[in-house]
Scaffold this motif. Structure first.
Motif, PDB file in Angstrom:
ATOM      1  N   ALA A   1       0.764  -1.278   0.037  1.00 46.36           N
ATOM      2  CA  ALA A   1       0.050  -0.066   0.067  1.00 46.36           C
ATOM      3  C   ALA A   1       0.896   1.181  -0.029  1.00 46.36           C
ATOM      4  O   ALA A   1       1.983   1.159   0.379  1.00 46.36           O
ATOM      5  N   GLY A   2       0.330   2.421  -0.523  1.00 49.41           N
ATOM      6  CA  GLY A   2       1.079   3.611  -0.490  1.00 49.41           C
ATOM      7  C   GLY A   2       1.897   3.972  -1.965  1.00 49.41           C
ATOM      8  O   GLY A   2       2.147   5.163  -2.022  1.00 49.41           O
ATOM      9  N   ILE A   3       2.082   2.834  -2.728  1.00 48.10           N
ATOM     10  CA  ILE A   3       2.427   2.828  -3.890  1.00 48.10           C
ATOM     11  C   ILE A   3       2.047   1.760  -4.801  1.00 48.10           C
ATOM     12  O   ILE A   3       1.785   0.756  -4.354  1.00 48.10           O
ATOM     13  N   SER A   4       1.380   2.275  -6.124  1.00 44.86           N
ATOM     14  CA  SER A   4       0.807   1.062  -6.857  1.00 44.86           C
ATOM     15  C   SER A   4       1.752  -0.070  -7.220  1.00 44.86           C
ATOM     16  O   SER A   4       3.231   0.482  -7.423  1.00 44.86           O
ATOM     17  N   ASN A   5       1.260  -0.910  -7.511  1.00 43.57           N
ATOM     18  CA  ASN A   5       2.327  -2.214  -8.196  1.00 43.57           C
ATOM     19  C   ASN A   5       2.731  -1.792  -9.309  1.00 43.57           C
ATOM     20  O   ASN A   5       3.926  -2.157  -9.769  1.00 43.57           O
ATOM     21  N   VAL A   6       2.053  -0.946 -10.476  1.00 45.06           N
ATOM     22  CA  VAL A   6       2.619  -0.699 -11.691  1.00 45.06           C
ATOM     23  C   VAL A   6       4.140   0.273 -11.389  1.00 45.06           C
ATOM     24  O   VAL A   6       5.017   0.131 -12.094  1.00 45.06           O
ATOM     25  N   ASP A   7       3.914   1.407 -10.213  1.00 46.88           N
ATOM     26  CA  ASP A   7       5.078   1.907 -10.029  1.00 46.88           C
ATOM     27  C   ASP A   7       6.242   1.079  -9.428  1.00 46.88           C
ATOM     28  O   ASP A   7       7.322   1.314  -9.663  1.00 46.88           O
ATOM     29  N   LEU A   8       5.741   0.235  -8.516  1.00 47.85           N
ATOM     30  CA  LEU A   8       6.777  -0.737  -8.123  1.00 47.85           C
ATOM     31  C   LEU A   8       7.426  -1.488  -9.022  1.00 47.85           C
ATOM     32  O   LEU A   8       8.900  -1.557  -9.076  1.00 47.85           O
ATOM     33  N   CYS A   9       6.681  -1.947 -10.087  1.00 48.38           N
ATOM     34  CA  CYS A   9       7.211  -2.743 -11.106  1.00 48.38           C
ATOM     35  C   CYS A   9       8.140  -2.009 -11.925  1.00 48.38           C
ATOM     36  O   CYS A   9       9.310  -2.335 -12.485  1.00 48.38           O
ATOM     37  N   ILE A  10       7.547  -0.566 -12.384  1.00 52.98           N
ATOM     38  CA  ILE A  10       8.843   0.507 -13.051  1.00 52.98           C
ATOM     39  C   ILE A  10      10.090   0.549 -12.415  1.00 52.98           C
ATOM     40  O   ILE A  10      11.250   0.506 -13.089  1.00 52.98           O
ATOM     41  N   ILE A  11       9.961   0.667 -11.006  1.00 53.44           N
ATOM     42  CA  ILE A  11      11.231   0.848 -10.334  1.00 53.44           C
ATOM     43  C   ILE A  11      12.061  -0.505 -10.253  1.00 53.44           C
ATOM     44  O   ILE A  11      13.234  -0.386 -10.625  1.00 53.44           O
ATOM     45  N   MET A  12      11.544  -1.554  -9.951  1.00 53.90           N
ATOM     46  CA  MET A  12      12.493  -2.715  -9.732  1.00 53.90           C
ATOM     47  C   MET A  12      12.642  -3.305 -11.152  1.00 53.90           C
ATOM     48  O   MET A  12      13.844  -3.965 -10.998  1.00 53.90           O
ATOM     49  N   ALA A  13      11.674  -3.421 -11.763  1.00 54.45           N
ATOM     50  CA  ALA A  13      12.156  -4.087 -13.146  1.00 54.45           C
ATOM     51  C   ALA A  13      13.197  -3.342 -13.866  1.00 54.45           C
ATOM     52  O   ALA A  13      14.220  -4.025 -14.423  1.00 54.45           O
ATOM     53  N   ASN A  14      13.038  -2.215 -13.993  1.00 51.57           N
ATOM     54  CA  ASN A  14      14.129  -1.495 -14.612  1.00 51.57           C
ATOM     55  C   ASN A  14      15.421  -1.287 -14.083  1.00 51.57           C
ATOM     56  O   ASN A  14      16.573  -1.620 -14.511  1.00 51.57           O
ATOM     57  N   ALA A  15      15.467  -1.260 -12.759  1.00 50.81           N
ATOM     58  CA  ALA A  15      16.866  -1.340 -11.936  1.00 50.81           C
ATOM     59  C   ALA A  15      17.332  -2.686 -12.030  1.00 50.81           C
ATOM     60  O   ALA A  15      18.710  -2.652 -12.470  1.00 50.81           O
ATOM     61  N   ILE A  16      16.681  -3.558 -11.878  1.00 46.50           N
ATOM     62  CA  ILE A  16      17.240  -5.148 -12.198  1.00 46.50           C
ATOM     63  C   ILE A  16      17.544  -5.421 -13.448  1.00 46.50           C
ATOM     64  O   ILE A  16      18.505  -5.914 -13.853  1.00 46.50           O
ATOM     65  N   ASP A  17      16.864  -4.873 -14.474  1.00 48.04           N
ATOM     66  CA  ASP A  17      17.217  -5.191 -15.790  1.00 48.04           C
ATOM     67  C   ASP A  17      18.608  -4.605 -16.203  1.00 48.04           C
ATOM     68  O   ASP A  17      19.264  -5.043 -16.830  1.00 48.04           O
TER      69      ASP A  17
END
Length: 432
Positions: A318-334
């Protein structure tokens, strides 16, 4: 008036009727019986054309100016009745109807000395162009698509089109003015300033559209990834349900082996059950099932470059959308996996990911080894090393966009051996 004058009138009326039909098709104006009144008013406004275009001295100057006013501005009222509204788009259509004929007229004057023939050639050219566009739209059946495009175009673009046509008309008219120097000072010089404003405006619109396309591509990619992670979770859940369906029978078999004191056989049976189960073992427990699936997927990809992702901490739900979490983590890990893929040795590598949230903040840190020089720009972006720069290099930019969205901060650092991305974001209370 000559026969050519009457031909000019007829062609002018035909040109206006086609123009109205084209405007109605593209803008989807409603149609009713009142449009016949509008057509009648439109024809009345065109009747002075042979008089003011013939340029004889058989009418007073005041009457000539009145007729010119009716011819040019009377069409605004006729359009309002035709389209049954008086709005900005009707005003735009009216302005759009003024400049192209004037440009065609002045272009014709460069080749035809007779003024009446110039008018006839100009209106004929307009008829051919407008009719061709209308026929093309009807044959291709692209009316709905054009209407959607018109609705989506920025309002600034409409103004820029009118400005460009106006400036073009002024420049073309200047070539046929007897007092060219005076005309140049009064009209062409101010128009040059307008042309600069127009160019800047077009550049801004182009930049804005490029940013929108980038954002759309980014969101589309994230939605596709999120769907893939949901599908993966659904597959695991389906496999678990299948296993649970036979679980009762397995218990009966195990109980019978234990009752018969067949301990070894019972252990073998347990091993067989474990081997038969295709339920994927959970590699990560981030506290967010979407991110769990994402981490599993990224770890499989990292394994192809002899790399392992090590996660610690918890990810908020909660507090941050799953889409925004995916943007952060997916791009950083990629980006981290891509950096590890540049290692030519066979040594195993680790990508360390840490996430935590407390007191309304989300903290995220990722660290990975690097095997080439990383250039961090002043705006906290990284220059892509890929040759296709138009479609790459957006990873960090997309992350920073999300950080800005949540009023957060980002810190990027790199030395000869390690790259670190450190983020902190303010969690939104309305999403908790």
């Amino acid at each position: 008036m000559t026969i050519i004058s009457y031909l000019v009138l007829l062609v002018n009326i035909l040109e206006q009727l086609i123009f109205v039909k084209l405007a109605r098709t593209v803008c989807d104006f409603k149609s009713s019986r009142i449009r016949n009144v509008g057509y009648f008013l439109l024809i009345l406004t065109l009747l002075p054309a042979p008089i003011i275009m013939n340029k004889p001295d058989f009418c007073p100057k005041e009457l000539s100016q009145l007729l010119q006013g009716i011819y040019f501005f009377g069409r605004l009222g006729a359009y309002s009745v035709l389209f049954e509204e008086f709005s900005k788009r009707v005003l735009y259509i009216f302005l759009l109807s003024l400049w192209p004929p004037q440009i065609c007229l002045n272009l014709s004057m460069a080749f035809i000395k007779n003024y009446e023939l110039c008018n006839l050639a100009a209106f004929s050219a307009e008829v051919i162009v407008l009719a061709s566009i209308l026929i093309y739209i009807k044959r291709k059946k692209i009316e709905i698509m054009l209407r959607q495009i018109v609705r989506s175009l920025p309002k600034k673009l409409y103004i820029d089109v009118i400005l460009l046509l106006f400036i073009a008309a002024i420049f073309v008219m200047g070539e046929n003015q007897p007092d060219h120097e005076l005309y140049y000072k009064r009209y062409i010089l101010p128009s040059m300033a307008g042309l600069i404003v127009f160019a800047v405006s077009i550049i801004k619109i182009s930049i804005s559209e490029a940013e929108k396309r980038t954002t759309i591509d980014m969101l589309s990619k994230q939605v596709e990834n999120e769907i893939k992670y949901y599908e993966k979770i659904n597959t695991i859940y389906g496999e678990f349900r299948s296993f649970r369906h036979d679980f009762k029978n397995h218990l009966i078999c195990l109980r019978s082996l234990i009752d018969a004191e067949e301990k070894n056989k019972a252990m073998e049976y347990i091993d067989d059950i474990e081997a038969l189960s295709s339920v994927e073992k959970k590699q990560y427990n981030t506290g967010n099932i979407i991110i769990d699936a994402l981490m599993n997927d990224k770890n499989d990809r990292a394994a192809t470059v002899n790399t392992k992702i090590v996660f610690s901490g918890m990810v908020p739900t909660a507090g941050i959308s799953n889409v925004d979490l995916c943007i952060i983590m997916a791009n950083a890990i990629d980006n981290a996996i891509e950096a590890c893929g540049k290692d030519t040795s066979e040594k195993p590598k680790e990508i360390k990911v840490n996430a935590d949230f407390k007191q309304g903040y989300f903290f995220f840190t990722i660290t990975n080894p690097i095997f080439e020089t990383v250039e961090i720009k002043s705006n906290k972006t990284i220059a892509t090393s890929k040759s296709d720069k138009d479609h790459h290099g957006f990873g960090v930019s997309n992350i920073l966009h999300v950080v800005q969205k949540y009023d957060g901060e980002a810190d990027l650092s790199a030395d000869d051996k390690q790259f670190t991305l450190d983020l902190n974001l303010v969690l939104r209370s309305e999403e908790i």
